[in-house]
Design an enzyme around this catalytic site. Sequence first.
Site, PDB file in Angstrom:
ATOM      1  N   PRO A   1      -3.485  -5.788  -6.353  1.00  0.00           N
ATOM      2  CA  PRO A   1      -3.053  -4.546  -5.671  1.00  0.00           C
ATOM      3  C   PRO A   1      -3.398  -4.919  -4.079  1.00  0.00           C
ATOM      4  O   PRO A   1      -4.348  -5.537  -3.559  1.00  0.00           O
ATOM      5  CB  PRO A   1      -3.695  -3.576  -6.271  1.00  0.00           C
ATOM      6  CG  PRO A   1      -5.148  -4.149  -6.691  1.00  0.00           C
ATOM      7  CD  PRO A   1      -4.778  -5.685  -7.165  1.00  0.00           C
TER       8      PRO A   1
ATOM      9  N   CYS B   1      10.346   1.150   2.803  1.00  0.00           N
ATOM     10  CA  CYS B   1      11.250   0.089   3.181  1.00  0.00           C
ATOM     11  C   CYS B   1      12.786   0.723   3.152  1.00  0.00           C
ATOM     12  O   CYS B   1      13.428   0.032   3.686  1.00  0.00           O
ATOM     13  CB  CYS B   1      10.887  -1.290   2.612  1.00  0.00           C
ATOM     14  SG  CYS B   1      11.462  -1.024   0.934  1.00  0.00           S
TER      15      CYS B   1
ATOM     16  N   SER C   1       6.310  -7.121   3.149  1.00  0.00           N
ATOM     17  CA  SER C   1       7.103  -7.472   4.467  1.00  0.00           C
ATOM     18  C   SER C   1       7.864  -8.864   4.215  1.00  0.00           C
ATOM     19  O   SER C   1       7.417  -9.749   3.294  1.00  0.00           O
ATOM     20  CB  SER C   1       6.083  -7.609   5.490  1.00  0.00           C
ATOM     21  OG  SER C   1       5.248  -8.590   5.303  1.00  0.00           O
TER      22      SER C   1
ATOM     23  N   SER D   1      -5.401  -4.254  -0.479  1.00  0.00           N
ATOM     24  CA  SER D   1      -6.668  -3.967  -0.254  1.00  0.00           C
ATOM     25  C   SER D   1      -6.907  -2.476   0.134  1.00  0.00           C
ATOM     26  O   SER D   1      -7.807  -1.956   0.234  1.00  0.00           O
ATOM     27  CB  SER D   1      -7.541  -4.820   0.692  1.00  0.00           C
ATOM     28  OG  SER D   1      -6.537  -5.265   1.704  1.00  0.00           O
TER      29      SER D   1
ATOM     30  N   TRP E   1       0.984  -1.181   0.187  1.00  0.00           N
ATOM     31  CA  TRP E   1      -0.101   0.027  -0.038  1.00  0.00           C
ATOM     32  C   TRP E   1       0.848   1.316  -0.025  1.00  0.00           C
ATOM     33  O   TRP E   1       0.308   2.378  -0.241  1.00  0.00           O
ATOM     34  CB  TRP E   1      -0.906   0.073   1.094  1.00  0.00           C
ATOM     35  CG  TRP E   1      -0.166  -0.275   2.471  1.00  0.00           C
ATOM     36  CD1 TRP E   1      -0.321  -1.527   3.010  1.00  0.00           C
ATOM     37  CD2 TRP E   1       0.511   0.793   3.268  1.00  0.00           C
ATOM     38  NE1 TRP E   1       0.584  -1.176   4.336  1.00  0.00           N
ATOM     39  CE2 TRP E   1       0.852  -0.024   4.267  1.00  0.00           C
ATOM     40  CE3 TRP E   1       0.928   2.072   3.016  1.00  0.00           C
ATOM     41  CZ2 TRP E   1       1.895   0.780   5.408  1.00  0.00           C
ATOM     42  CZ3 TRP E   1       1.693   2.637   4.022  1.00  0.00           C
ATOM     43  CH2 TRP E   1       2.305   2.073   5.107  1.00  0.00           C
TER      44      TRP E   1
ATOM     45  N   GLU F   1      10.960  -8.182  -2.971  1.00  0.00           N
ATOM     46  CA  GLU F   1      11.433  -7.010  -2.434  1.00  0.00           C
ATOM     47  C   GLU F   1      10.743  -7.073  -1.159  1.00  0.00           C
ATOM     48  O   GLU F   1       9.680  -6.392  -1.043  1.00  0.00           O
ATOM     49  CB  GLU F   1      11.113  -5.741  -3.391  1.00  0.00           C
ATOM     50  CG  GLU F   1      11.749  -5.734  -4.677  1.00  0.00           C
ATOM     51  CD  GLU F   1      13.037  -5.439  -4.594  1.00  0.00           C
ATOM     52  OE1 GLU F   1      13.763  -5.524  -5.526  1.00  0.00           O
ATOM     53  OE2 GLU F   1      13.580  -4.983  -3.639  1.00  0.00           O
TER      54      GLU F   1
ATOM     55  N   GLU G   1      11.456  -2.797  11.846  1.00  0.00           N
ATOM     56  CA  GLU G   1      11.162  -1.705  11.125  1.00  0.00           C
ATOM     57  C   GLU G   1      10.258  -1.121  11.882  1.00  0.00           C
ATOM     58  O   GLU G   1       8.975  -1.213  11.991  1.00  0.00           O
ATOM     59  CB  GLU G   1      10.804  -2.220   9.673  1.00  0.00           C
ATOM     60  CG  GLU G   1      10.818  -1.327   8.516  1.00  0.00           C
ATOM     61  CD  GLU G   1      10.521  -2.026   7.465  1.00  0.00           C
ATOM     62  OE1 GLU G   1       9.921  -2.965   7.399  1.00  0.00           O
ATOM     63  OE2 GLU G   1      10.871  -1.671   6.176  1.00  0.00           O
TER      64      GLU G   1
HETATM   65  N1  LIG Z   1      11.375  -4.106   0.047  1.00  0.00           N
HETATM   66  C1  LIG Z   1      10.573  -3.264  -0.602  1.00  0.00           C
HETATM   67  O1  LIG Z   1      10.538  -2.699  -1.505  1.00  0.00           O
HETATM   68  C2  LIG Z   1       9.298  -3.036   0.235  1.00  0.00           C
HETATM   69  C3  LIG Z   1       8.841  -3.435   1.493  1.00  0.00           C
HETATM   70  N2  LIG Z   1       7.802  -3.371   2.176  1.00  0.00           N
HETATM   71  C4  LIG Z   1       7.593  -3.920   3.501  1.00  0.00           C
HETATM   72  O2  LIG Z   1       6.159  -4.170   3.722  1.00  0.00           O
HETATM   73  C5  LIG Z   1       5.843  -3.744   4.824  1.00  0.00           C
HETATM   74  C6  LIG Z   1       4.856  -2.951   5.024  1.00  0.00           C
HETATM   75  O3  LIG Z   1       3.991  -3.091   3.836  1.00  0.00           O
HETATM   76  P1  LIG Z   1       2.667  -4.016   3.932  1.00  0.00           P
HETATM   77  O4  LIG Z   1       1.731  -3.708   2.730  1.00  0.00           O
HETATM   78  O5  LIG Z   1       2.263  -3.832   5.170  1.00  0.00           O
HETATM   79  O6  LIG Z   1       3.224  -5.417   3.674  1.00  0.00           O
HETATM   80  P2  LIG Z   1       2.697  -6.835   3.710  1.00  0.00           P
HETATM   81  O7  LIG Z   1       3.524  -7.926   3.446  1.00  0.00           O
HETATM   82  O8  LIG Z   1       1.602  -7.214   4.872  1.00  0.00           O
HETATM   83  O9  LIG Z   1       1.425  -6.760   2.345  1.00  0.00           O
HETATM   84  C7  LIG Z   1       1.994  -6.535   1.012  1.00  0.00           C
HETATM   85  C8  LIG Z   1       1.239  -7.062   0.368  1.00  0.00           C
HETATM   86  O10 LIG Z   1       1.057  -8.521   0.498  1.00  0.00           O
HETATM   87  C9  LIG Z   1      -0.509  -8.818   0.698  1.00  0.00           C
HETATM   88  N3  LIG Z   1      -0.440  -9.935   1.657  1.00  0.00           N
HETATM   89  C10 LIG Z   1      -0.431 -10.018   3.124  1.00  0.00           C
HETATM   90  N4  LIG Z   1      -0.621 -11.381   3.539  1.00  0.00           N
HETATM   91  C11 LIG Z   1      -0.535 -12.206   2.541  1.00  0.00           C
HETATM   92  C12 LIG Z   1      -0.341 -13.604   2.177  1.00  0.00           C
HETATM   93  N5  LIG Z   1      -0.526 -14.464   3.486  1.00  0.00           N
HETATM   94  N6  LIG Z   1      -0.262 -13.987   1.015  1.00  0.00           N
HETATM   95  C13 LIG Z   1      -0.328 -13.036  -0.127  1.00  0.00           C
HETATM   96  N7  LIG Z   1      -0.572 -11.824  -0.112  1.00  0.00           N
HETATM   97  C14 LIG Z   1      -0.282 -11.424   1.157  1.00  0.00           C
HETATM   98  C15 LIG Z   1      -0.957  -7.743   1.399  1.00  0.00           C
HETATM   99  O11 LIG Z   1      -2.337  -7.972   1.037  1.00  0.00           O
HETATM  100  P3  LIG Z   1      -3.481  -6.982   1.758  1.00  0.00           P
HETATM  101  O12 LIG Z   1      -3.525  -5.760   0.995  1.00  0.00           O
HETATM  102  O13 LIG Z   1      -4.723  -7.512   2.177  1.00  0.00           O
HETATM  103  O14 LIG Z   1      -2.881  -6.530   3.528  1.00  0.00           O
HETATM  104  C16 LIG Z   1      -0.221  -6.733   0.368  1.00  0.00           C
HETATM  105  O15 LIG Z   1      -1.096  -6.583  -0.726  1.00  0.00           O
HETATM  106  C17 LIG Z   1       7.055  -3.221   5.478  1.00  0.00           C
HETATM  107  O16 LIG Z   1       7.783  -4.334   6.357  1.00  0.00           O
HETATM  108  C18 LIG Z   1       7.986  -2.860   4.407  1.00  0.00           C
HETATM  109  O17 LIG Z   1       9.437  -2.767   4.780  1.00  0.00           O
HETATM  110  C19 LIG Z   1       6.758  -2.504   1.755  1.00  0.00           C
HETATM  111  C20 LIG Z   1       7.170  -1.915   0.454  1.00  0.00           C
HETATM  112  C21 LIG Z   1       8.314  -1.955  -0.320  1.00  0.00           C
HETATM  113  O1  LIG Z   2      11.054   2.710  -4.749  1.00  0.00           O
HETATM  114  C1  LIG Z   2      11.279   2.922  -3.440  1.00  0.00           C
HETATM  115  O2  LIG Z   2      11.546   4.211  -3.353  1.00  0.00           O
HETATM  116  C2  LIG Z   2      11.084   2.013  -2.459  1.00  0.00           C
HETATM  117  O3  LIG Z   2      10.852   0.784  -3.067  1.00  0.00           O
HETATM  118  C3  LIG Z   2       9.685   2.316  -1.813  1.00  0.00           C
HETATM  119  S1  LIG Z   2       9.193   0.897  -0.900  1.00  0.00           S
HETATM  120  O4  LIG Z   2       8.014   0.569  -1.670  1.00  0.00           O
HETATM  121  O5  LIG Z   2       9.997  -0.008  -1.260  1.00  0.00           O
HETATM  122  O6  LIG Z   2       9.219   1.268   0.546  1.00  0.00           O
END
Ligand SMILES: NC(=O)C1=CN([C@@H]2O[C@H](COP(=O)(O)OP(=O)(O)OC[C@H]3O[C@@H](n4cnc5c(N)ncnc54)[C@H](OP(=O)(O)O)[C@@H]3O)[C@@H](O)[C@H]2O)C=CC1
Ligand SMILES: O=C(O)[C@H](O)CS(=O)(=O)O
Length: 490
Positions: A188, A297, A242, A190, A163, A263, A394
């Site tokens: 995408p 992240c 995550s 929710s 999100w 990622e 985090e």
């Molecule tokens: N490395 C990177 O580039 C990034 C890492 N992050 C990490 O993600 C976290 C924050 O983002 P957040 O969205 O809360 O992360 P989540 O991992 O909770 O959710 C990410 C996506 O995965 C979906 N999801 C959740 N559980 C499952 C499952 N069991 N099976 C399949 N899909 C699932 C979520 O659905 P729903 O919409 O229903 O929650 C959402 O669309 C932080 O830890 C952050 O560091 C975030 C962005 C970028």
């Molecule tokens: O592209 C970025 O700046 C990072 O990917 C943002 S996040 O979605 O990974 O946190």
Amino acid sequence: MTQTNLKTLLSDPELLNPRAYIGGDWADASGGGTFEVKNPARGDVIATVADLGRDDVARGIDAAYEAQKSWAKRTAEDRGAVLMKWHDLMVEHADDLATILTAEQGKPKAEAKGEIMYGAGFIKWFAEEARRVYGEIIPGHAPDKRIHVIRQPVGVAAAITPWNFPNAMITRKAGPALAAGCAFVVRPPSLTPLSALALGVLADRAGMPKGILSILPSTDSSGIGKEFCENEKVRKLTFTGSTEVGRILLRQSADQVMKTSMELGGNAPFLVFDDADLDKAVEGAIACKFRNAGQTCVCANRIYVQSGVYDEFARKLKDRVAQMSVGDALEGDVDLGPLIDQDAVEKVEAHIADATAKGADIIYGGSRHEKGGTFFQPTVLTGATQDMAFATEETFGPLAPLFRFETEDEGIQLANDTIFGLASYFYAKDYSRITRVSEALEYGIVGVNTGLISTPVAPFGGVKQSGLGREGSSHGIDEYLEMKYICLNV
Ligand SMILES: NC(=O)C1=CN([C@@H]2O[C@H](COP(=O)(O)OP(=O)(O)OC[C@H]3O[C@@H](n4cnc5c(N)ncnc54)[C@H](OP(=O)(O)O)[C@@H]3O)[C@@H](O)[C@H]2O)C=CC1
Ligand SMILES: O=C(O)[C@H](O)CS(=O)(=O)O
């Protein structure tokens, strides 16, 4: 509560589409289900969106499987031209896309516009990269042998996105997948599906062939994840989110030995050495820590300051944070919007409570903002130590804990003391130190004298438990290609 009539804020209201985009057709959920999307700044409902089940998602995968082969047969230039048209429409409608993004995610309009251009940048970059998927001719191992190596699209690629960047985390995957000749289906988040669905509207207008792209909103995140992992027509899974969920998806996709890109979470260190330009370091910390209210992240999660400049840096940072505005980005320019939900607020509060109980001092902020809801004060702590929760978890919020270190080696050791390895940052001037520290940090990304590293042209990704693979740069398309070795007997 102020009501957000989102359609009235848009120049092109058709971009606000609550229906699913399944195989190139707009559709409701077969079971009639819907879910509400709220504006985190106001708490009001801004849209009611189709809530798909696994059967609907399977239809999107079927359409992708059928359409992918003809898409792959088109020339790279032809695929690139469709992507460039999609890019141009994103840029043309950037203001509306930013308004939709801010309404559903809360980030400041300037940041939302920046994300739209960042996201469009991935589509443009990979529209161009499509024509650079080169092969190889290798001298044969015998007089009658010729060796050819070609790279072909994996097939159907499925994506699950977070999100916090509802536009760019989709285009960062769709761009290389479609450029490579794959078909692309995405579920995408929710909390923020509207930005994704608006991209579907523009893809339609860009002439994206039917079936090549599906955008599949659903609250059944676990069930759709299983469909992506278990459906034999899917050959690639790409996830941003995550580490906890990444582990689940890796386990689930192992049964099909699926090609995956991950990622995942981070815990970025931000080091300030005693030879740093402190004013630049403060600006870098502000940009890196408080971008998206700390909900990225790659945000600095731990700020390490060398002893000799600790007090001056803390003072400067506090004075700069005190200038930051907090508010509803649909009502005006703000520096920080709301956090995405109450869980996010409670996590920040828990990290602050844990730290102060262990001896940290709050020198600015520290509490929910007077605006209420999920608004939180930008917060600076001093006296942070490695036994505090944010040293290993985090925060994902506007909390800047300042740790003290004495020597360069100690700073590196503290920075590397985590299971994560996505982004890291440091400020210094000495060239030898910059070389030593850049090489010693165990991260996929190192920002040197900068707090902002995000660009489509560089390979973005983590090591250790921050992920697998890279997105962006010329490397990003490799995630959607398979290499084939052809041995010719002549
Ligand atoms: N490395 C990177 O580039 C990034 C890492 N992050 C990490 O993600 C976290 C924050 O983002 P957040 O969205 O809360 O992360 P989540 O991992 O909770 O959710 C990410 C996506 O995965 C979906 N999801 C959740 N559980 C499952 C499952 N069991 N099976 C399949 N899909 C699932 C979520 O659905 P729903 O919409 O229903 O929650 C959402 O669309 C932080 O830890 C952050 O560091 C975030 C962005 C970028
Ligand atoms: O592209 C970025 O700046 C990072 O990917 C943002 S996040 O979605 O990974 O946190």
